[in-house]
Design an enzyme around this catalytic site. Structure first.
Site, PDB file in Angstrom:
ATOM      1  N   CYS A   1       0.745  -1.116   0.007  1.00  0.00           N
ATOM      2  CA  CYS A   1       0.090  -0.261   0.059  1.00  0.00           C
ATOM      3  C   CYS A   1       0.773   1.185   0.016  1.00  0.00           C
ATOM      4  CB  CYS A   1      -0.970  -0.282   1.130  1.00  0.00           C
ATOM      5  SG  CYS A   1      -2.429   1.247   0.700  1.00  0.00           S
TER       6      CYS A   1
ATOM      7  N   HIS B   1      -3.698  -5.128   0.494  1.00  0.00           N
ATOM      8  CA  HIS B   1      -3.236  -5.740   1.768  1.00  0.00           C
ATOM      9  C   HIS B   1      -3.540  -7.203   1.585  1.00  0.00           C
ATOM     10  CE1 HIS B   1      -2.580  -1.877   3.932  1.00  0.00           C
ATOM     11  NE2 HIS B   1      -3.429  -1.434   3.324  1.00  0.00           N
TER      12      HIS B   1
ATOM     13  N   GLU C   1      -1.817  -9.256   3.197  1.00  0.00           N
ATOM     14  CA  GLU C   1      -1.752  -9.892   4.428  1.00  0.00           C
ATOM     15  C   GLU C   1      -2.805 -10.309   5.507  1.00  0.00           C
ATOM     16  OE1 GLU C   1      -1.152  -6.737   3.753  1.00  0.00           O
ATOM     17  OE2 GLU C   1      -1.430  -5.287   5.101  1.00  0.00           O
TER      18      GLU C   1
HETATM   19  N1  GLN Z   1      -1.764   6.484   2.961  1.00  0.00           N
HETATM   20  C1  GLN Z   1      -1.905   5.980   1.808  1.00  0.00           C
HETATM   21  C2  GLN Z   1      -3.353   6.089   1.383  1.00  0.00           C
HETATM   22  O1  GLN Z   1      -4.069   6.720   1.979  1.00  0.00           O
HETATM   23  C3  GLN Z   1      -1.722   4.455   2.211  1.00  0.00           C
HETATM   24  C4  GLN Z   1      -2.631   3.922   3.055  1.00  0.00           C
HETATM   25  C5  GLN Z   1      -2.004   2.385   3.637  1.00  0.00           C
HETATM   26  O2  GLN Z   1      -0.828   2.287   3.388  1.00  0.00           O
HETATM   27  N2  GLN Z   1      -2.964   1.561   3.972  1.00  0.00           N
HETATM   28  O3  GLN Z   1      -3.700   6.053   0.178  1.00  0.00           O
END
Ligand code: GLN
Length: 548
Positions: free
Chosen positions: A389, A515, A517
């Site tokens: 992410c 994600h 995970e």
């Molecule tokens: N801050 C980033 C966004 O809002 C990534 C968020 C994250 O890593 N879950 O897109």
């Protein structure tokens, strides 16, 4: 269908006694006996969900398929029982009050005085029962967060007390988990704090049926007898959750002590099969007796509280167990890479010597430059890299700066004035003002490009992973990024968003907006984490990349 059974789990003496692991373990123990089990976590805070809390307050925010931003215990439940839960499996004080107050405004209680008992407790019971009905589970395990004696937990305890009356003795079970400390001087197991927490429960009308002592060592007979006597339960209802090497051993030690059979007898449940722990034990064995090891850099900004990244740690464990490899985690607080000094030099050496670099998810400017630096080192030194992410977004920033030469490239989350916003908000996020539950959340499909690393890992073209972000790779930079060699190997179905990036010439360089995970399971590791650990392992032994 026979009446649904409810198992309520409370905690005593202090928080973090491992109620979540005990709840998950009991769930698995019953699932192994053939029952359809589901779990609910109650969080007595006023936040509507965990999404608006800093990981340092709360640990990781666990995202469900339907986009719930929930407590990390739901992660344990999903991993232990291989379940997919929805957001309604996490009930908070905020949700309960919000719905009661909205109903009051609508006039549903016209003429009445709206009170904690019965209106709030009714709403709590309604929500717990809903979970059972919607999931068609035979057994619903309800874990009450916090510690008995907390003011904010009282309405929930009152609600479960009422449920005993309404559902009946044979259909409800109270399990109390409490700490039994060992005095270091005498080695004595002290049961008094536990006795007090049981008393506190009984004072509000809940007599536990089972007491689980959380203790470093198995309970001695004398301590067990004392807990039984003062806790007002038979000694056969006292169990120990003693300290083990991995949380995945807890179901094994509890079942061995007979808790599964005890619960079945007490709730008049006839097991549908004899539990078979072969596969689970196999997993635990490979986790505990690895043949190889790799060192992975974990670069993030909440590294002082490991719970902030718990699903990622577990995904690495699952992948490691499958590959008989111990994944040693080397935590690097990203900010330390931002200043030129001795400390940074040491960190850089560590990164260069590592077998893999993982850029962790996150929000905001703090530590972002440090992460970008770690990514640069991984890219330039051909060290396996995985960006999750925010970690993926920063890999795009790093590439734009150091490969394309757009020196001031950035994400607008970090620098709203950047001349090269390679990561930016798409129009649908621009007008979003409220913070709670407004990110792009939950399971989303990605279409993987055939022949890419991502495709090789998943072995299929359409995959679903959970998301939690606002920002995206900016479409205005797609062309130049790709022309200079960054491959977009996964797309959203509408092709408006980049979901996976990679560098084909690199040993292993993968970033994902998702994600993965959250969907990793002990016996079904996430393809992304499995591939990453495999790459780390191959590289540590000097072999060519397994994916090229
Ligand atoms: N801050 C980033 C966004 O809002 C990534 C968020 C994250 O890593 N879950 O897109």
């Amino acid at each position: 269908m026979p009446p649904r059974k409810y198992i309520f789990i409370t905690g005593g003496v202090l928080s973090s006694v491992g109620k979540g692991i005990v709840a998950s373990s009991i769930g698995l123990i019953l699932k192994k006996r053939g029952f359809d089990v589901t779990l609910v976590k109650i969080d007595p805070y006023i936040n509507v969900d965990a999404g608006t809390m800093n990981p340092y307050m709360h640990g990781e925010v666990f995202v469900t398929e339907d986009g719930g931003e929930t407590d990390l215990d739901l992660g344990h439940y999903e991993r232990f029982l291989d379940l997919y839960l929805s957001k309604e499996h996490n009930i908070t004080t905020g949700q309960v009050y919000l719905s009661v107050i909205m109903r009051e405004r609508r006039g549903d209680y016209l003429g009445k005085c709206v009170q904690i008992i019965p209106h709030i407790t009714d709403e709590i019971k309604r929500r717990i029962r809903n979970v059972g009905e919607h999931s068609s589970a035979e057994i619903v395990i309800v874990e009450i967060g916090g510690t008995v004696g907390d003011i904010e937990g009282l309405p929930f305890l009152e609600a479960i007390r009422q449920m005993r009356l309404e559902e009946g003795y044979d259909n409800t079970l109270f399990v109390h988990v409490a700490l039994v400390p060992i005095l270091s001087v005498t080695g004595e197991q002290k049961t008094k704090p536990l006795q007090h927490s049981v008393n506190e429960l009984r004072r509000i009308g809940i007599q536990p049926d089972i007491i689980i002592a959380r203790c470093d060592k198995p309970l001695e007979e004398e301590a067990k007898q004392k807990i039984a006597l003062f806790g007002n339960v038979p000694p056969s209802a006292v169990f120990t959750s003693y300290t083990v090497r991995t949380v995945y051993e807890v179901p094994l030690i509890l079942d061995k002590q007979g808790i599964g059979d005890y619960i079945c007898r007490r709730l008049h449940l006839k097991p549908k099969k004899t539990p078979d722990w072969t596969l689970w034990c196999g997993f635990v064995n490979s986790l505990l007796n690895p043949e190889y090891q790799v060192n992975v850099i974990m670069c993030g900004k909440y590294t002082k509280l490991k719970d902030s990244y718990i699903s990622i740690i577990e995904a690495l464990n699952h992948a490691g167990a499958k590959l008989k490899t111990k994944v040693n985690l080397i935590w690097i607080e990203a900010e330390l890479l931002e200043k030129e000094n001795k400390e940074k030099e040491k960190m850089v050496e560590k990164i260069k010597k590592s077998d893999g670099v993982l850029a962790l998810p996150g929000f905001g400017a703090r530590g972002a430059e440090g992460k970008i630096e770690a990514i640069r080192i991984a890219r330039e030194n051909n060290i396996p890299f995985l960006g999750i992410c925010f970690g993926m977004q920063l890999a795009v920033v790093e590439f734009a700066r150091n490969v394309i030469g757009l020196k001031k490239a950035n994400s607008t989350e970090i620098d709203p004035e950047t001349p090269h916003p390679v990561i930016d908000l798409l129009p649908e996020q621009l007008n979003v003002k409220e913070k709670g539950g407004t990110m792009r959340l939950g399971a989303q499909a990605s279409i993987l490009v055939k022949g890419s690393l991502a495709y090789k890992l998943y072995g299929e073209q359409v995959i679903f992973e959970r998301h939690r972000h606002r920002y995206e790779v900016n479409p205005s930079y797609w062309r130049i990024l790709q022309e200079k060699g960054l491959v977009f190997s996964g797309w959203s179905v509408d092709k408006r968003r980049v979901e996976f990036i990679e560098l084909p010439k690199h040993y292993f360089f993968l970033g994902t907006q998702a994600h993965p995970e959250y969907k990793s399971r002990p016996l079904k590791p996430s393809p992304v984490f499995l591939g990453f650990v495999k790459a780390c392992l191959y590289r540590s032994t000097g072999k060519p990349s397994p994916f090229n």
